[in-house]
Design a protein around this motif. Structure first.
Motif, PDB file in Angstrom:
ATOM      1  N   MET A   1       0.840  -1.195   0.000  1.00  0.00           N
ATOM      2  CA  MET A   1       0.000   0.000   0.000  1.00  0.00           C
ATOM      3  C   MET A   1       0.873   1.242   0.000  1.00  0.00           C
ATOM      4  O   MET A   1       1.705   1.409   0.870  1.00  0.00           O
ATOM      5  CB  MET A   1      -0.902   0.024   1.256  1.00  0.00           C
ATOM      6  CG  MET A   1      -1.813   1.228   1.332  1.00  0.00           C
ATOM      7  SD  MET A   1      -2.640   1.293   2.936  1.00  0.00           S
ATOM      8  CE  MET A   1      -3.455  -0.279   2.969  1.00  0.00           C
ATOM      9  N   ALA A   2       0.722   2.103  -0.963  1.00  0.00           N
ATOM     10  CA  ALA A   2       1.517   3.326  -1.015  1.00  0.00           C
ATOM     11  C   ALA A   2       1.052   4.274   0.069  1.00  0.00           C
ATOM     12  O   ALA A   2      -0.133   4.429   0.308  1.00  0.00           O
ATOM     13  CB  ALA A   2       1.363   3.983  -2.383  1.00  0.00           C
ATOM     14  N   ASP A  39      -1.668  -4.679   4.099  1.00  0.00           N
ATOM     15  CA  ASP A  39      -1.083  -5.996   3.846  1.00  0.00           C
ATOM     16  C   ASP A  39       0.402  -6.023   4.206  1.00  0.00           C
ATOM     17  O   ASP A  39       1.084  -7.025   3.998  1.00  0.00           O
ATOM     18  CB  ASP A  39      -1.272  -6.401   2.385  1.00  0.00           C
ATOM     19  CG  ASP A  39      -0.642  -5.411   1.399  1.00  0.00           C
ATOM     20  OD1 ASP A  39      -0.089  -4.377   1.856  1.00  0.00           O
ATOM     21  OD2 ASP A  39      -0.704  -5.651   0.183  1.00  0.00           O
ATOM     22  N   LYS A  40       0.908  -4.928   4.752  1.00  0.00           N
ATOM     23  CA  LYS A  40       2.309  -4.868   5.169  1.00  0.00           C
ATOM     24  C   LYS A  40       2.494  -5.625   6.487  1.00  0.00           C
ATOM     25  O   LYS A  40       1.566  -5.760   7.286  1.00  0.00           O
ATOM     26  CB  LYS A  40       2.769  -3.419   5.332  1.00  0.00           C
ATOM     27  CG  LYS A  40       2.514  -2.532   4.121  1.00  0.00           C
ATOM     28  CD  LYS A  40       3.194  -3.050   2.876  1.00  0.00           C
ATOM     29  CE  LYS A  40       2.977  -2.109   1.696  1.00  0.00           C
ATOM     30  NZ  LYS A  40       3.550  -2.652   0.443  1.00  0.00           N
ATOM     31  N   LYS A  41       3.694  -6.094   6.735  1.00  0.00           N
ATOM     32  CA  LYS A  41       4.003  -6.851   7.941  1.00  0.00           C
ATOM     33  C   LYS A  41       4.790  -6.039   8.963  1.00  0.00           C
ATOM     34  O   LYS A  41       4.817  -6.364  10.144  1.00  0.00           O
ATOM     35  CB  LYS A  41       4.796  -8.108   7.580  1.00  0.00           C
ATOM     36  CG  LYS A  41       4.083  -9.025   6.594  1.00  0.00           C
ATOM     37  CD  LYS A  41       2.740  -9.506   7.137  1.00  0.00           C
ATOM     38  CE  LYS A  41       2.062 -10.458   6.156  1.00  0.00           C
ATOM     39  NZ  LYS A  41       0.711 -10.879   6.629  1.00  0.00           N
ATOM     40  N   ASP A  42       5.466  -4.988   8.494  1.00  0.00           N
ATOM     41  CA  ASP A  42       6.325  -4.183   9.363  1.00  0.00           C
ATOM     42  C   ASP A  42       6.363  -2.767   8.811  1.00  0.00           C
ATOM     43  O   ASP A  42       6.134  -2.551   7.618  1.00  0.00           O
ATOM     44  CB  ASP A  42       7.739  -4.783   9.413  1.00  0.00           C
ATOM     45  CG  ASP A  42       8.658  -4.042  10.363  1.00  0.00           C
ATOM     46  OD1 ASP A  42       9.394  -3.136   9.900  1.00  0.00           O
ATOM     47  OD2 ASP A  42       8.627  -4.326  11.564  1.00  0.00           O
ATOM     48  N   PHE A  83      -2.285  -0.672  10.057  1.00  0.00           N
ATOM     49  CA  PHE A  83      -1.344   0.442  10.138  1.00  0.00           C
ATOM     50  C   PHE A  83      -1.851   1.371  11.233  1.00  0.00           C
ATOM     51  O   PHE A  83      -2.898   2.000  11.100  1.00  0.00           O
ATOM     52  CB  PHE A  83      -1.284   1.173   8.803  1.00  0.00           C
ATOM     53  CG  PHE A  83      -0.436   2.411   8.805  1.00  0.00           C
ATOM     54  CD1 PHE A  83       0.945   2.320   8.798  1.00  0.00           C
ATOM     55  CD2 PHE A  83      -1.013   3.667   8.816  1.00  0.00           C
ATOM     56  CE1 PHE A  83       1.738   3.467   8.800  1.00  0.00           C
ATOM     57  CE2 PHE A  83      -0.236   4.810   8.808  1.00  0.00           C
ATOM     58  CZ  PHE A  83       1.143   4.712   8.801  1.00  0.00           C
ATOM     59  N   TYR A  84      -1.125   1.425  12.365  1.00  0.00           N
ATOM     60  CA  TYR A  84      -1.547   2.184  13.542  1.00  0.00           C
ATOM     61  C   TYR A  84      -0.883   3.565  13.550  1.00  0.00           C
ATOM     62  O   TYR A  84       0.295   3.694  13.227  1.00  0.00           O
ATOM     63  CB  TYR A  84      -1.135   1.471  14.826  1.00  0.00           C
ATOM     64  CG  TYR A  84      -1.853   0.169  15.119  1.00  0.00           C
ATOM     65  CD1 TYR A  84      -2.974   0.143  15.945  1.00  0.00           C
ATOM     66  CD2 TYR A  84      -1.382  -1.037  14.601  1.00  0.00           C
ATOM     67  CE1 TYR A  84      -3.615  -1.049  16.239  1.00  0.00           C
ATOM     68  CE2 TYR A  84      -2.015  -2.238  14.892  1.00  0.00           C
ATOM     69  CZ  TYR A  84      -3.138  -2.241  15.719  1.00  0.00           C
ATOM     70  OH  TYR A  84      -3.762  -3.423  16.008  1.00  0.00           O
TER      71      TYR A  84
END
Length: 237
Positions: free
Chosen positions: A1-2, A135-138, A206-207
């Motif tokens: 995700m950009a 969908d990012k992990k870090d 994403f926090y």
């Protein structure tokens, strides 16, 4: 995700919904623990803050933390720490995050955010948390820290009539989780505010925690609000 395509307005439920959930007036059994609660610590009674009524809503006090640690494993690293004087801890086990906030601040429903607290007299002095799916992990998967922060502040946080200035960026790792914390200013023709923000990725989310104040008071309260920004942690859910 950009980062530039992020729309930080999606939240599963409002903070008002959270506040309407049951509260405990005595030490609960482990199986009856609510999924989010605040922990009182070193309240300054000279502020006039209605501590008694607040503790009826959020009664999990430090005195019972020891007996509850086994049932609060996702938050154990937060509870095991010595809380700074005149702060409280907000722990949301259902949505997977925690942070400290000044003990004389009051909770309120900040639109589009999952939780929020504000100064009882200075409403622009507040902290709030929101999250969106990813969908990012870090956090490193979002891109280099300077690029991520610049895109967020200039393209998402700032409105078209505001000038954004980024003062400082920091990276830290706690319990295997990576965080970016940054200080920035948003200035419009008639008003300016300063903020710290801490961002992290976990649980497919994403926090973002943001703690802010009027620019004219920033120098006076900056260190106090930095404690809030640095305390933000994400928890496994």
């Amino acid at each position: 995700m950009a980062v530039s395509s992020l729309s930080l307005s999606l939240v599963p439920r409002t903070f008002k919904d959270k506040l309407n959930e049951p509260r405990w007036s005595e030490s609960p059994r482990a199986s009856e623990l609510p999924l989010h609660h605040a922990i009182a610590c070193s309240c300054d009674r000279t502020t006039g803050f209605d501590e008694e009524s607040d503790c009826k809503r959020r009664p999990l006090l430090l005195g019972v933390v020891g007996s509850l640690t086994a049932s609060l494993l996702p938050a154990s690293s937060l509870l095991a720490q010595e809380m700074p004087a005149n702060y409280r801890a907000f722990v949301d086990l259902s949505d997977g995050y925690s942070y400290y906030y000044p003990s004389d601040w009051r909770e309120f429903d900040f639109r589009g955010h999952d939780s929020a607290f504000k100064d009882r007299y200075l409403q622009l002095q507040n902290v709030r948390v929101r999250f969106i799916p990813t969908d990012k992990k870090d956090i490193h998967d979002m891109g280099p820290m300077d690029e991520v922060v610049s895109n967020l502040v200039k393209n998402i946080y700032a409105t078209p009539n505001q000038i954004a200035n980024i003062f400082d960026t920091q990276e830290r790792t706690v319990d295997g989780r990576d965080y970016y914390t940054f200080e920035y200013e948003l200035r419009s023709p008639n008003f300016a505010s300063c903020s710290f923000a801490t961002i992290a990725v976990a649980n497919g989310r994403f926090y973002t925690l943001t703690v802010a104040a009027n620019e004219r008071r920033w120098r006076r309260v900056r260190n106090k609000l930095k404690v809030v920004a640095d305390s933000f942690k994400v928890l496994d859910i």
